[in-house]
Write a protein that holds these residues in place. Sequence first.
Motif, PDB file in Angstrom:
ATOM      1  N   LEU A  77       0.814  -1.219   0.000  1.00 38.42           N
ATOM      2  CA  LEU A  77       0.000   0.000   0.000  1.00 38.42           C
ATOM      3  C   LEU A  77       0.846   1.267   0.000  1.00 38.42           C
ATOM      4  CD1 LEU A  77      -2.684   1.440   0.122  1.00 38.42           C
ATOM      5  CD2 LEU A  77      -2.711   1.103   2.603  1.00 38.42           C
ATOM      6  N   ALA A  78       1.889   1.322   0.816  1.00 37.03           N
ATOM      7  CA  ALA A  78       2.682   2.557   0.927  1.00 37.03           C
ATOM      8  C   ALA A  78       3.302   2.943  -0.412  1.00 37.03           C
ATOM      9  CB  ALA A  78       3.765   2.382   1.985  1.00 37.03           C
ATOM     10  N   SER A  79       3.928   1.999  -1.106  1.00 37.48           N
ATOM     11  CA  SER A  79       4.579   2.327  -2.390  1.00 37.48           C
ATOM     12  C   SER A  79       3.546   2.642  -3.464  1.00 37.48           C
ATOM     13  CB  SER A  79       5.471   1.165  -2.837  1.00 37.48           C
ATOM     14  OG  SER A  79       4.720  -0.025  -3.007  1.00 37.48           O
ATOM     15  N   ILE A  80       2.407   1.937  -3.448  1.00 36.03           N
ATOM     16  CA  ILE A  80       1.358   2.219  -4.434  1.00 36.03           C
ATOM     17  C   ILE A  80       0.783   3.614  -4.194  1.00 36.03           C
ATOM     18  CG2 ILE A  80      -0.971   1.571  -5.177  1.00 36.03           C
ATOM     19  CD1 ILE A  80      -0.134  -1.374  -4.702  1.00 36.03           C
ATOM     20  N   ALA A  81       0.578   3.991  -2.937  1.00 33.39           N
ATOM     21  CA  ALA A  81       0.072   5.326  -2.623  1.00 33.39           C
ATOM     22  C   ALA A  81       1.040   6.406  -3.100  1.00 33.39           C
ATOM     23  CB  ALA A  81      -0.168   5.452  -1.121  1.00 33.39           C
ATOM     24  N   GLN A  82       2.337   6.161  -2.947  1.00 34.19           N
ATOM     25  CA  GLN A  82       3.330   7.118  -3.424  1.00 34.19           C
ATOM     26  C   GLN A  82       3.243   7.297  -4.935  1.00 34.19           C
ATOM     27  OE1 GLN A  82       7.071   5.615  -2.005  1.00 34.19           O
ATOM     28  NE2 GLN A  82       6.641   6.111   0.129  1.00 34.19           N
ATOM     29  N   ASP A  83       3.094   6.181  -5.656  1.00 33.08           N
ATOM     30  CA  ASP A  83       3.005   6.260  -7.121  1.00 33.08           C
ATOM     31  C   ASP A  83       1.725   6.970  -7.554  1.00 33.08           C
ATOM     32  OD1 ASP A  83       5.389   4.938  -7.216  1.00 33.08           O
ATOM     33  OD2 ASP A  83       4.565   2.998  -7.796  1.00 33.08           O
ATOM     34  N   ILE A  84       0.606   6.666  -6.891  1.00 31.50           N
ATOM     35  CA  ILE A  84      -0.654   7.332  -7.234  1.00 31.50           C
ATOM     36  C   ILE A  84      -0.552   8.834  -6.948  1.00 31.50           C
ATOM     37  CG2 ILE A  84      -3.085   7.551  -6.577  1.00 31.50           C
ATOM     38  CD1 ILE A  84      -3.156   4.532  -6.164  1.00 31.50           C
ATOM     39  N   ALA A  85       0.102   9.198  -5.854  1.00 25.15           N
ATOM     40  CA  ALA A  85       0.281  10.618  -5.530  1.00 25.15           C
ATOM     41  C   ALA A  85       1.095  11.322  -6.613  1.00 25.15           C
ATOM     42  CB  ALA A  85       0.959  10.764  -4.175  1.00 25.15           C
ATOM     43  N   MET A  86       2.122  10.662  -7.134  1.00 30.14           N
ATOM     44  CA  MET A  86       2.924  11.263  -8.207  1.00 30.14           C
ATOM     45  C   MET A  86       2.101  11.421  -9.479  1.00 30.14           C
ATOM     46  SD  MET A  86       6.822   9.828  -7.941  1.00 30.14           S
ATOM     47  CE  MET A  86       6.477   8.115  -7.591  1.00 30.14           C
ATOM     48  N   ILE A  87       1.287  10.406  -9.794  1.00 32.33           N
ATOM     49  CA  ILE A  87       0.445  10.478 -10.991  1.00 32.33           C
ATOM     50  C   ILE A  87      -0.553  11.625 -10.856  1.00 32.33           C
ATOM     51  CG2 ILE A  87      -1.302   9.250 -12.332  1.00 32.33           C
ATOM     52  CD1 ILE A  87       0.159   6.635 -11.464  1.00 32.33           C
ATOM     53  N   GLN A  88      -1.134  11.763  -9.669  1.00 34.86           N
ATOM     54  CA  GLN A  88      -2.071  12.864  -9.449  1.00 34.86           C
ATOM     55  C   GLN A  88      -1.364  14.217  -9.534  1.00 34.86           C
ATOM     56  OE1 GLN A  88      -3.643  13.838  -5.543  1.00 34.86           O
ATOM     57  NE2 GLN A  88      -5.742  13.659  -6.329  1.00 34.86           N
ATOM     58  N   ALA A  89      -0.127  14.277  -9.026  1.00 38.50           N
ATOM     59  CA  ALA A  89       0.634  15.526  -9.083  1.00 38.50           C
ATOM     60  C   ALA A  89       0.908  15.957 -10.519  1.00 38.50           C
ATOM     61  CB  ALA A  89       1.950  15.369  -8.319  1.00 38.50           C
ATOM     62  N   MET A  90       0.876  15.014 -11.457  1.00 39.64           N
ATOM     63  CA  MET A  90       1.093  15.335 -12.869  1.00 39.64           C
ATOM     64  C   MET A  90      -0.215  15.637 -13.592  1.00 39.64           C
ATOM     65  SD  MET A  90       4.348  12.960 -13.974  1.00 39.64           S
ATOM     66  CE  MET A  90       3.966  11.465 -13.058  1.00 39.64           C
ATOM     67  N   GLY A  91      -1.280  15.872 -12.809  1.00 39.22           N
ATOM     68  CA  GLY A  91      -2.516  16.390 -13.387  1.00 39.22           C
ATOM     69  C   GLY A  91      -3.583  15.370 -13.699  1.00 39.22           C
ATOM     70  N   VAL A  92      -3.406  14.110 -13.270  1.00 43.06           N
ATOM     71  CA  VAL A  92      -4.402  13.075 -13.532  1.00 43.06           C
ATOM     72  C   VAL A  92      -5.413  13.046 -12.392  1.00 43.06           C
ATOM     73  CG1 VAL A  92      -4.782  10.607 -13.906  1.00 43.06           C
ATOM     74  CG2 VAL A  92      -2.729  11.702 -14.817  1.00 43.06           C
ATOM     75  N   LYS A  93      -6.683  12.915 -12.735  1.00 43.46           N
ATOM     76  CA  LYS A  93      -7.746  12.788 -11.736  1.00 43.46           C
ATOM     77  C   LYS A  93      -7.916  11.301 -11.405  1.00 43.46           C
ATOM     78  CE  LYS A  93     -10.101  16.850 -13.606  1.00 43.46           C
ATOM     79  NZ  LYS A  93     -11.344  17.371 -14.226  1.00 43.46           N
ATOM     80  N   ILE A  94      -7.903  10.962 -10.110  1.00 44.82           N
ATOM     81  CA  ILE A  94      -7.854   9.563  -9.681  1.00 44.82           C
ATOM     82  C   ILE A  94      -9.097   9.189  -8.885  1.00 44.82           C
ATOM     83  CG2 ILE A  94      -6.599   7.830  -8.348  1.00 44.82           C
ATOM     84  CD1 ILE A  94      -4.991   8.719 -10.691  1.00 44.82           C
ATOM     85  N   VAL A  95      -9.715   8.078  -9.282  1.00 42.86           N
ATOM     86  CA  VAL A  95     -10.717   7.408  -8.468  1.00 42.86           C
ATOM     87  C   VAL A  95     -10.120   6.064  -8.066  1.00 42.86           C
ATOM     88  CG1 VAL A  95     -13.046   6.441  -8.326  1.00 42.86           C
ATOM     89  CG2 VAL A  95     -12.625   8.516  -9.678  1.00 42.86           C
ATOM     90  N   LEU A  96      -9.991   5.819  -6.776  1.00 44.06           N
ATOM     91  CA  LEU A  96      -9.399   4.583  -6.264  1.00 44.06           C
ATOM     92  C   LEU A  96     -10.484   3.725  -5.633  1.00 44.06           C
ATOM     93  CD1 LEU A  96      -6.877   2.871  -5.638  1.00 44.06           C
ATOM     94  CD2 LEU A  96      -6.641   4.171  -3.506  1.00 44.06           C
ATOM     95  N   VAL A  97     -10.657   2.522  -6.183  1.00 43.91           N
ATOM     96  CA  VAL A  97     -11.617   1.563  -5.643  1.00 43.91           C
ATOM     97  C   VAL A  97     -10.819   0.417  -5.040  1.00 43.91           C
ATOM     98  CG1 VAL A  97     -13.581   0.060  -6.131  1.00 43.91           C
ATOM     99  CG2 VAL A  97     -13.252   2.171  -7.469  1.00 43.91           C
ATOM    100  N   HIS A  98     -10.986   0.172  -3.736  1.00 45.97           N
ATOM    101  CA  HIS A  98     -10.207  -0.887  -3.097  1.00 45.97           C
ATOM    102  C   HIS A  98     -11.034  -2.154  -2.922  1.00 45.97           C
ATOM    103  CE1 HIS A  98     -12.021  -1.098   0.949  1.00 45.97           C
ATOM    104  NE2 HIS A  98     -12.206   0.211   0.842  1.00 45.97           N
ATOM    105  N   GLY A  99     -10.350  -3.276  -2.948  1.00 46.16           N
ATOM    106  CA  GLY A  99     -10.980  -4.554  -2.639  1.00 46.16           C
ATOM    107  C   GLY A  99     -10.642  -4.968  -1.222  1.00 46.16           C
ATOM    108  N   PHE A 100     -11.262  -6.065  -0.778  1.00 47.43           N
ATOM    109  CA  PHE A 100     -10.958  -6.520   0.589  1.00 47.43           C
ATOM    110  C   PHE A 100     -11.194  -8.022   0.755  1.00 47.43           C
ATOM    111  CE2 PHE A 100     -15.376  -4.653   2.010  1.00 47.43           C
ATOM    112  CZ  PHE A 100     -16.021  -5.516   1.134  1.00 47.43           C
ATOM    113  N   ARG A 101     -10.981  -8.762  -0.313  1.00 48.08           N
ATOM    114  CA  ARG A 101     -11.244 -10.203  -0.284  1.00 48.08           C
ATOM    115  C   ARG A 101     -10.488 -10.917   0.835  1.00 48.08           C
ATOM    116  NH1 ARG A 101      -9.879 -10.985  -5.073  1.00 48.08           N
ATOM    117  NH2 ARG A 101     -11.924 -10.676  -6.032  1.00 48.08           N
ATOM    118  N   PRO A 102      -9.153 -10.810   0.932  1.00 44.13           N
ATOM    119  CA  PRO A 102      -8.445 -11.534   1.991  1.00 44.13           C
ATOM    120  C   PRO A 102      -8.743 -10.992   3.389  1.00 44.13           C
ATOM    121  CG  PRO A 102      -6.924 -10.116   0.804  1.00 44.13           C
ATOM    122  CD  PRO A 102      -8.216 -10.092   0.043  1.00 44.13           C
ATOM    123  N   GLN A 103      -9.018  -9.691   3.488  1.00 48.65           N
ATOM    124  CA  GLN A 103      -9.295  -9.114   4.797  1.00 48.65           C
ATOM    125  C   GLN A 103     -10.633  -9.630   5.353  1.00 48.65           C
ATOM    126  OE1 GLN A 103      -8.249  -7.369   2.134  1.00 48.65           O
ATOM    127  NE2 GLN A 103      -6.270  -6.533   2.782  1.00 48.65           N
TER     128      GLN A 103
END
Length: 450
Positions: free
Chosen positions: A42-68
């Motif tokens: 999660l931490a590294s994916i959040a960092q990458d998504i933050a960088m993508i958003q910083a470059m002007g992309v609008k993000i909708v994040l849908v999370h799953g929870f099957r194993p949880q």
Amino acid sequence: MSTVFNFTFVPWFRSVAPYIHKFRNQTFVIGLTGEAIDAGKLASIAQDIAMIQAMGVKIVLVHGFRPQVNEQLRLKGQEAKYSHGMRITDTVALDCAQEAAGQLRYEIEAAFSQGLPNTPMAGARVRVISGNFITARPVGLIDGVDFQHSGLVRKVDTEGIQRTLDMGALVLISPFGFSPTGEAFNLSMEDVATSVAVALQSDKLIFLTEVAGIRVDASDPQPDTEGEIDTELPLADAKRLVASLPPPTQPSDTGFYLQHCIRACEGGVERSHIIPFKLDGSLLLEIYVHDGIGTMVVDEKLESVREANLDDVGGILALIEPFEKDGTLVKRDRTEIERDASNYTIIEHDGVIFGCAALYPYPEERTAEMAALTVSPQSQSQGDGERLLKRIETRARAQGLQSIFVLTTRTMHWFIKRGFVQVSPDWLPEARKRKYNWDRRSQVLVKKLS
């Protein structure tokens, strides 16, 4: 900072720039599996998504929870129940899903709140907003199986999501929906992400999954990472593949995520992706690198061979400039390329020019010169040079020419392997012979057209 770093970083960053420009203000829906969070990504994916958003992309994040959810059930002495590839959600499973969703939303919001110095999140301001954006309906009974509190997406609040995105926030959606009477339903991440992408007419739907993508040989076992991945799958081919396979029931089945990519593309989403969360930076590699890292499903082939126009001149110049500097190509100025733009054939992929070649006919001698044949280093050894050659040959035949010739100082063997033969410079048409640079001593090669 080392010279080697400068030498590699600058060309790389320049190659990424077209994608940064292209994706600014576009909307991406990202489906993040619970398995990725469970694996500590999660931490590294959040960092990458933050960088993508910083470059002007609008993000909708849908999370799953099957194993949880399965872990919550295990702690309560219950077993997870599935049928037809969907969870059967009884009252206990619904309670477990609500607990898991609450915990995961907390963890995801915390991941986007990082701001330690010397990390990718330093200085980032990612506002995460969740809400009751999904209206659901019950799955009901299928083949006599009662799915109880399992549901499907009935409606997406596109206006609410779009307003939130326009505020500069990241929209976080859990796989839950509510009926008009307030009843809660457990949904699948895949259904929610696909429905949201279609409703928003997003530019991309991206599944971050436990699989590497769709294999070129789809009969290979899917979970492991061995085997060649089909990086670009036309929608028609994807539909044929899913139709040839048994109905998917497990995330590791080839058609499990692919069926949702197909649905998204049929619903108007331009591109749908299946990429592995196990590979660090897979989101960045898929979005900002030419061939990506997983499988992209598209309604039609993104790479096209076509004749150039004046709007392509800048891309052609950027492509051939490095080869002019190292002496592989003769330098051409912008005015010359603008004048001869219609002579050029280009290979364009996702709005970026990766190859070009020009045809200069000499009608009286029934021949033509193929000049400036160039393929970007990012896509060499993939057959693009041959595709350009075949297109140039087709153009020459259409003009009634009997041969084409090239002048080269470094790539003679490539042309000889493709039917060219070496001749003396005296063979050249008179008009071309007068412009021949005897100091450069280019080899002249000719290919007869059948």
